[in-house]
Design a protein around this motif. Structure first.
Motif, short mmCIF file in Angstrom:
data_model
loop_
_atom_site.label_atom_id
_atom_site.label_comp_id
_atom_site.label_asym_id
_atom_site.label_seq_id
_atom_site.Cartn_x
_atom_site.Cartn_y
_atom_site.Cartn_z
N MET A 221 12.04 9.33 1.01
CA MET A 221 10.93 9.36 1.95
C MET A 221 10.46 8.18 2.18
SD MET A 221 10.09 13.50 1.79
CE MET A 221 8.52 13.09 3.01
N PHE A 222 9.82 7.81 1.09
CA PHE A 222 8.87 6.67 1.22
C PHE A 222 9.88 5.30 1.21
CE2 PHE A 222 5.80 9.44 -1.14
CZ PHE A 222 4.64 8.73 -0.36
N ASN A 223 10.77 5.35 0.82
CA ASN A 223 11.84 4.03 0.93
C ASN A 223 12.14 3.90 2.37
OD1 ASN A 223 11.76 3.70 -1.84
ND2 ASN A 223 13.80 4.44 -2.18
N GLY A 224 12.43 5.01 3.15
CA GLY A 224 12.73 4.95 4.53
C GLY A 224 11.53 4.36 5.21
N LEU A 225 10.47 4.91 5.11
CA LEU A 225 9.07 4.29 5.46
C LEU A 225 9.05 2.97 5.31
CD1 LEU A 225 6.62 4.85 7.26
CD2 LEU A 225 5.34 5.35 5.14
N LYS A 226 9.22 2.43 4.26
CA LYS A 226 9.39 0.92 3.73
C LYS A 226 10.28 0.31 4.62
CE LYS A 226 8.97 1.84 -0.70
NZ LYS A 226 8.96 1.61 -2.04
N SER A 227 11.23 0.50 4.70
CA SER A 227 12.57 -0.21 5.61
C SER A 227 12.13 -0.18 6.82
CB SER A 227 13.95 0.86 5.44
OG SER A 227 14.20 0.75 3.74
N PHE A 228 11.40 1.04 7.51
CA PHE A 228 10.98 0.74 8.84
C PHE A 228 9.98 -0.28 8.96
CE2 PHE A 228 8.09 2.57 12.02
CZ PHE A 228 9.03 2.41 13.23
N THR B 124 12.02 14.52 -7.31
CA THR B 124 11.40 13.10 -7.20
C THR B 124 12.14 12.21 -6.29
OG1 THR B 124 10.77 13.41 -9.62
CG2 THR B 124 10.97 11.30 -8.81
N ARG B 125 13.45 12.31 -6.36
CA ARG B 125 14.36 11.55 -5.52
C ARG B 125 14.04 11.97 -3.85
NH1 ARG B 125 15.47 7.58 -8.47
NH2 ARG B 125 16.38 8.14 -10.40
N GLN C 284 13.52 -5.44 -2.30
CA GLN C 284 13.86 -4.91 -3.91
C GLN C 284 12.68 -4.48 -4.59
OE1 GLN C 284 16.70 -5.61 -5.47
NE2 GLN C 284 17.67 -6.40 -3.49
N LEU C 285 11.55 -4.43 -3.98
CA LEU C 285 10.25 -4.10 -4.67
C LEU C 285 10.55 -2.40 -5.17
CD1 LEU C 285 7.45 -5.12 -5.57
CD2 LEU C 285 6.56 -4.18 -3.47
N HIS C 286 10.94 -1.57 -4.05
CA HIS C 286 10.81 -0.29 -4.45
C HIS C 286 11.68 0.07 -5.76
CE1 HIS C 286 14.44 -0.46 -1.98
NE2 HIS C 286 15.11 0.42 -2.59
N TRP D 222 0.93 -1.24 -0.07
CA TRP D 222 0.11 0.02 0.11
C TRP D 222 0.83 1.22 -0.02
CZ3 TRP D 222 -0.72 4.00 3.89
CH2 TRP D 222 -1.74 4.85 3.61
N VAL D 223 1.92 1.22 0.95
CA VAL D 223 2.92 2.41 0.97
C VAL D 223 3.26 2.49 -0.72
CG1 VAL D 223 4.88 3.32 1.79
CG2 VAL D 223 3.28 2.16 3.20
N THR D 224 4.07 1.54 -1.18
CA THR D 224 4.45 1.60 -2.46
C THR D 224 3.68 2.15 -3.45
OG1 THR D 224 5.89 -0.39 -2.00
CG2 THR D 224 5.75 0.23 -4.18
N TYR D 225 2.28 1.73 -3.34
CA TYR D 225 1.31 2.23 -4.26
C TYR D 225 1.24 3.43 -4.10
CZ TYR D 225 -3.39 3.29 -6.26
OH TYR D 225 -4.39 3.95 -6.78
N ILE D 226 1.04 4.22 -2.89
CA ILE D 226 0.71 5.64 -2.72
C ILE D 226 2.12 6.22 -3.37
CG2 ILE D 226 0.65 7.28 -0.80
CD1 ILE D 226 -1.90 5.97 -1.17
#
Length: 609
Positions: A267-274, A261-262, A319-321, A197-201
């Motif tokens: 920011m999103f990648n950090g949230l997903k790692s968390f 963009t980066r 790897q998904l991000h 869901w986070v990846t979709y957002i």
């Protein structure tokens, strides 16, 4: 300088559309897909071996330690077994990975080749208006094609080499977790949809930035191409700093887009790692708790077992991000690429009329024509171009002369009115057949990367060397060719502009067509060369339909009939002498040309010699 958004593709594509469009290029290599899938299954099984071995090993060692009498023989047996299994697994995994990546990369390369060939073939079938439309400039088209092929081939690589192995391994690891303990499996399963869901957002928020970057890449490519093509003018006016500033503005806009963009991506990648780390912590706490309460089937080894299996579940998440970023880039670039490949409305129309003889009698009636940029070039043009005669189109620059030639060669179609050739509507003629019977020489002709002989033979690919030599003599370029170290094998792009123009004229001679369209054929030649070429053209004109556009008085007055155009309208017509007597535009052009040539002084000089 802002990056034009109009150059962006208009079609919106999702992942299903992407896969649907790319599958026709992948399916011819279904055997490679089969091999890759089989290797993926084997590789996924190998990925679970470490967790299973660690589970059994920890429990076996723990049991051995708790025995009253420690046995080094038993310990050595356990260690030997672990070593054999793990090393054997690594050997098999290495072989599987090698072949999986080799066959996956082979498929990527083959698909990339097919995509490239297909888009080139497709573009060659397009009407001329496609290439002159806004947004289809050379640099932008090149960017759309190059980045489209790169991103689509990377999609094939990601899907068959990255995504399939990762998700097969993840599903298998999740199944093993559920088989070992349903509660631990549920915890692992709950983390995955949150991450998706986070990846979709993330993808939704960043889509606009990606499109901006896509347009930026096209603008950069077009800008660099314009600099290269205009380098002589830039240097002659000392405008290097201005052009460098323009390029810097475009790059600055691109930089801002990329940085923004980066920043969002990180920011999103950090949230997903968390989220991933939370999942690992929850697995450790839950399995440790179950061991402490002596839950059936839960041992110390199971703690390590579940942690390692969750690592296999979260591997696709890690790897998904990156893969998702690549997929979203592919979606943006695929829109531009498949926009070209599926542009059915741009395919050049053709008829089926292929007569054995082309006389060359053109009749234009009430023709209007407007270019794609909205500029109307012709207004209610009517004229009769007679078979076997020489017709000159005269007028100031921008009067519509070249547009008429483009219409007669079916490069474009009129907005209104009709054009017939030998009594048959031009739209009903087979386009290739028509052009096989037309010899076209432009003011600036394209010379291909190849030898002089190859360029001349472009007009007649089956011509012999003797035909090439004859055509070169007719174009008065033979002697200059023979003075070159490699003669006809010299690279044509090494020739001067005037020499290249003669090569283009030789190309027309070797084709030997019944219809000849000449658009300022001697504009880049010197006086002697112009006289020589005029003599050759005069010779080939005999018995053919010739349309000539020229500001050269000597070529105009040789015409049987002339049409004078002004601002897209026919304002005069008749034999050269008759039209001159009428006064008007033609007389103004004729007199101005005579004055610019200092005809009186030339005549006096010739009389005194």
């Amino acid at each position: 300088m802002t990056i034009e958004k109009k150059s962006e593709p208009t079609g919106k594509m999702n992942i299903l559309d992407l896969l649907k469009n790319i599958m026709p290029f992948v399916l011819p290599y279904r055997w490679l897909i089969g091999v890759t899938l089989a290797l993926t299954l084997v590789g996924s099984l190998m990925a679970q071996v470490n967790a299973v071995v660690l589970d059994r090993a920890v429990d076996a060692i723990n049991a051995l330690i708790q025995q009253p009498q420690f046995s080094w023989g038993s310990a050595l047996k356990i260690l030997t077994t672990i070593s054999i299994i793990l090393l054997g697994k690594e050997v098999i995994a290495a072989l599987v990975t090698f072949f999986q990546r080799y066959y996956g990369e082979r498929m990527r390369i083959l698909v990339s080749r097919d995509l490239s060939v297909s888009v080139v073939r497709r573009m060659l079938s397009f009407r001329m208006a496609f290439f002159t439309s806004e947004g289809n400039e050379t640099g932008k088209l090149q960017s759309r094609i190059d980045r489209g092929i790169m991103s689509l081939s990377n999609t094939v690589n990601n899907f068959f080499i990255e995504i399939l192995p990762l998700f097969t391994s993840a599903i298998l690891a999740l199944a093993l977790m559920f088989m070992a303990n349903i509660y631990v499996g549920l915890v692992a399963l709950c983390i995955v949809p949150i991450y998706f869901w986070v990846t979709y957002i993330q993808a939704k928020r960043m889509k606009g930035g990606r499109r901006g970057i896509f347009g930026g890449h096209q603008a950069v490519s077009q800008s660099i191409l314009n600099i290269i093509e205009s380098i002589t003018v830039i240097k002659s006016f000392n405008r290097e700093k201005i052009e460098a500033g323009r390029q810097a503005d475009i790059q600055r806009t691109m930089t801002d887009l990329q940085l923004n963009t980066r920043k969002q991506s990180y920011m999103f990648n950090g949230l997903k790692s968390f989220l991933e780390q939370i999942g690992t912590v929850l697995i450790i706490i839950l399995t440790a708790y179950l061991v402490l309460i002596d839950y059936p089937g839960m041992t110390i080894g199971k703690i390590m077992y579940h942690v390692m299996l969750f690592a296999n579940v979260s591997a696709p998440i890690r790897q998904l991000h990156r893969i998702y970023d690549d997929m979203n880039d592919a979606l943006i670039y695929a829109e531009g690429f498949f926009g070209i490949l599926h542009a059915d409305n741009e395919v050049e129309e053709t008829g089926h009329h292929r007569p054995s003889e082309v006389r060359g009698d053109f009749q234009l009636s009430g023709v209007d024509f407007t270019y794609s940029n909205g500029t109307q070039a012709l207004f209610d043009v009517s004229m009769h171009i007679r078979s076997g005669k020489i017709t000159a189109l005269v007028g100031l620059s921008g009067a519509g002369k070249s547009t008429i030639v483009n219409l007669l060669d079916k490069f474009y179609h009129p907005d209104r009115g009709s054009i017939t050739l030998d009594g048959v509507e031009l739209s009903e003629w087979d386009t290739q057949w028509l052009r096989e019977n037309v010899g076209l020489v432009l003011q600036k002709n394209h010379i291909f990367d190849g030898t002089i002989e190859e360029n001349i033979k472009y007009g007649h690919p089956d011509a012999s060397h003797e035909d090439v030599v004859k055509a070169a003599r007719q174009a008065y370029i033979y002697d200059q060719i023979m003075q070159l170290p490699n003669g006809f094998e010299t690279q044509a792009l090494q020739l001067s502009g005037g020499q290249q123009q003669r090569i283009a004229i030789a190309r027309m001679f070797i084709k030997n067509p019944p219809l000849i369209f000449l658009d300022e054929p001697t504009a880049s030649l010197d006086a002697i060369a112009t006289e020589q070429i005029k003599a050759s053209i005069d010779a080939i004109k005999t018995g053919r339909t010739v349309i000539i556009i020229s500001h050269n008085i000597g070529q105009i007055i040789d015409a049987d009939y002339i049409y004078v155009l002004k601002e897209g309208r026919v304002v005069q017509g008749g034999k050269p002498n008759e039209v001159y007597q009428q006064g008007g535009v033609y007389k103004d052009i004729f007199d101005a040309s005579a004055r610019s040539m200092n005809v009186d002084k030339i005549a006096n000089t010739m009389e005194q010699s």
